[in-house]
Design an enzyme around this catalytic site. Structure first.
Site, PDB file in Angstrom:
ATOM      1  CG  ASP A 306      -2.366  -0.397   1.481  1.00  0.00           C
ATOM      2  OD1 ASP A 306      -1.784  -1.890   0.299  1.00  0.00           O
ATOM      3  OD2 ASP A 306      -3.331  -1.163   2.042  1.00  0.00           O
ATOM      4  CG  HIS A 356      -4.448   2.723  -0.574  1.00  0.00           C
ATOM      5  ND1 HIS A 356      -5.145   2.220   0.455  1.00  0.00           N
ATOM      6  CD2 HIS A 356      -3.270   3.283   0.679  1.00  0.00           C
ATOM      7  CE1 HIS A 356      -4.749   2.408   1.641  1.00  0.00           C
ATOM      8  NE2 HIS A 356      -3.576   2.564   2.053  1.00  0.00           N
ATOM      9  CG  HIS A 360      -3.646   6.979   3.477  1.00  0.00           C
ATOM     10  ND1 HIS A 360      -3.749   7.339   5.102  1.00  0.00           N
ATOM     11  CD2 HIS A 360      -3.277   6.095   2.450  1.00  0.00           C
ATOM     12  CE1 HIS A 360      -3.039   5.498   4.765  1.00  0.00           C
ATOM     13  NE2 HIS A 360      -2.930   5.021   3.765  1.00  0.00           N
ATOM     14  CG  HIS A 446       2.708   0.218   4.236  1.00  0.00           C
ATOM     15  ND1 HIS A 446       2.383  -0.993   5.401  1.00  0.00           N
ATOM     16  CD2 HIS A 446       1.155   0.708   4.196  1.00  0.00           C
ATOM     17  CE1 HIS A 446       1.097  -1.021   5.398  1.00  0.00           C
ATOM     18  NE2 HIS A 446       0.622   0.643   5.339  1.00  0.00           N
TER      19      HIS A 446
END
Ligand code: NI
Length: 489
Positions: A306, A356, A360, A446
């Site tokens: 991510d 995603h 964020h 990540h």
């Protein structure tokens, strides 16, 4: 053009029943685009981008204290990059000192940025901060300008003597537009500073002030913009302010001297960096045919990454490709804009690129239209760059509301959390990835942490040694359905 500016011009031209005099400032309410929570507005989208700018991300992935701070690193603008870094670090430190993790009402910090000016040697960056303090949210703005050797903020664009006059012009423009103004005696000198955090110039040389909620008018008035016509603004500008105004008016391509790292050359040749308009859609990237795997029979597992792509993603792709392994990348739309080459490489290598969100934000806090925009902008950017569409969404922090399931996306969570963002240690990340994995698992990592990229070869070797087949999320799940939430097969 920024929608902000468009709205402003529209208001200045047609919105006022009594047209202001030629030299009078005009006011308009900035679009907030949010239902419910005043002051929540996405960063106004801008098509202005500058080649060579990279991003530093500080992502705290704790759902009990969501933090996502992104800031630009501009080649040849070291002073400005440092100033923005110092400000961003201080903003995050203050937020962390003031807010404890909370299950009931998590506070949230989200810092983003956009290019507002890139002309001649002058680069202008707007930082936008969304802060939710557990009960209400507020969006604030701050500009930084750099000319390659120095940096300055909005306040520096106006002479010391001119600041009070600009403040008075702002107050009278706000009152003329029908808003009450806060008592200048109560807000004091700090109040004047707060009016000068976001100063930009129109192509005609007008000075445009973006006024955050609660700085000049009561909170309920929202964000306001005030335009001070060029003739009125000119005598109030500092030498720096004139340079920014001239740069914007000139319309010249952006050009900075990029210092070479090795040789102590006193004068580096100017490297023109032209403002890069969003490139036209590239031809679709043909992904290789996905290997036929039957995860009803095989021990399948999906590695997921991510928050990228970022500066480490290329090395990660090297390692995945070297191991002959595919993975799924949940990318931020704004990073796709910055690193389209990495995203096309993912697709060519058989990786799956999925959503995603754009920047964020915690999706629980978003209105339906904001949530849609976060998802749709990102999907559109992935499709523009790769030609591939996605309907897989991983909400930031794994945080979602019933509304999130209505966005036409399959929600992909995980069952193995490496906590790589917290441990930042390759061996701990490896241990956690392998400790609880089982057939059908989805492993969360990540690709913005060096320790994670370092851990990946050992994780792959460990999984293969246990007989796992590494697959993408669509291979793992078959045909994931919109509206459904998946944590594993
Ligand atoms: Ni994330």
């Amino acid at each position: 053009m920024l929608p902000l500016a468009a709205a402003l011009l529209a208001t200045a031209c047609t919105g006022s029943p009594t047209p202001p005099g030629a030299g009078d400032p005009t006011t308009s309410a900035a679009p907030t685009g949010s239902a419910g929570i005043p002051g929540v507005s996405g960063m106004p989208p801008t098509e202005l981008s500058v080649a060579g700018i990279t991003v530093v991300q500080s992502m705290g992935n704790d759902p009990l204290l969501p933090v996502a701070v992104r800031r630009p690193v501009a080649p040849g603008q070291g002073s400005m990059t440092d100033a923005i870094a110092a400000w961003a670090n201080a903003t995050e430190s203050t937020f962390r000192a003031d807010n404890a993790p909370s299950e009931q009402a998590p506070a949230e910090l989200n810092v983003g940025w956009q290019v507002i000016t890139a002309s001649g040697p002058v680069l202008g960056i707007r930082m936008e901060t969304f802060e939710f303090g557990g009960a209400s949210g507020q969006t604030t703005h701050r500009v930084f300008y750099g000319d390659g050797s120095t940096t300055w903020t909005g306040m520096d664009l106006v002479t010391t003597a001119g600041r009070a006059e600009v403040a008075a012009l702002v107050r009278s423009a706000v009152r003329a537009s029908g808003h009450a103004t806060l008592d200048p005696d109560e807000v004091g000198a700090a109040g004047v500073d707060a009016l000068l955090t976001d100063l930009t110039f129109s192509a005609a040389g007008d000075l445009v002030l973006l006024l955050d909620q609660g700085t000049v008018a009561p909170f309920s008035a929202g964000n306001l913009t005030v335009t001070v016509p060029q003739a009125t603004a000119e005598p109030l500008l500092s030498e720096r302010g004139r340079r920014v105004a001239d740069a914007v008016r000139s319309g010249l391509p952006y050009a900075v001297s990029v210092p070479t790292s090795a040789a102590p050359t006193p004068v580096a040749p100017a490297t023109p960096v032209t403002p890069a308009p969003v490139p036209p859609a590239t031809p679709a990237v043909a992904p290789p045919p996905a290997a036929a795997v039957d995860c009803t029979k095989l021990k399948c597992v999906a590695l997921t990454f991510d928050d990228g792509p970022g500066s480490l993603t290329g090395t990660l792709l090297d390692r995945l490709e070297a191991a002959g392994v595919v993975a799924t990348f949940f990318v931020l739309g704004q990073n796709v804009r910055i690193h389209p080459d990495l995203v096309t490489r993912m697709v060519r290598s058989g990786m799956v690129v999925a959503n995603h969100t754009w920047d964020h934000r915690d999706m629980k806090r978003l209105s339906l239209s904001e949530a849609r925009s976060e998802v749709d902008r990102t999907s559109a950017e992935i499709a523009r760059v790769t030609g591939v569409s996605t309907t897989l969404l991983r909400p930031p922090y794994g945080s979602m509301s019933p509304q999130t399931a209505t966005l036409g996306q399959a929600i992909i969570l995980w069952d193995v959390d490496t906590e790589d963002w917290k441990n930042r240690d390759a061996s701990i990340t490896t241990t956690r990835a392998l400790a609880t994995v089982r057939p059908g698992s989805i492993i969360l990592m990540h690709d913005i942490h060096a320790s994670t990229v370092e851990a990946v070869p050992a994780i792959i070797a460990g999984l293969k040694a246990r007989g796992f087949t590494l697959v993408t999320v669509p291979q793992l799940l078959g045909n994931p359905q919109p509206g459904r939430v998946y944590t594993r097969r």
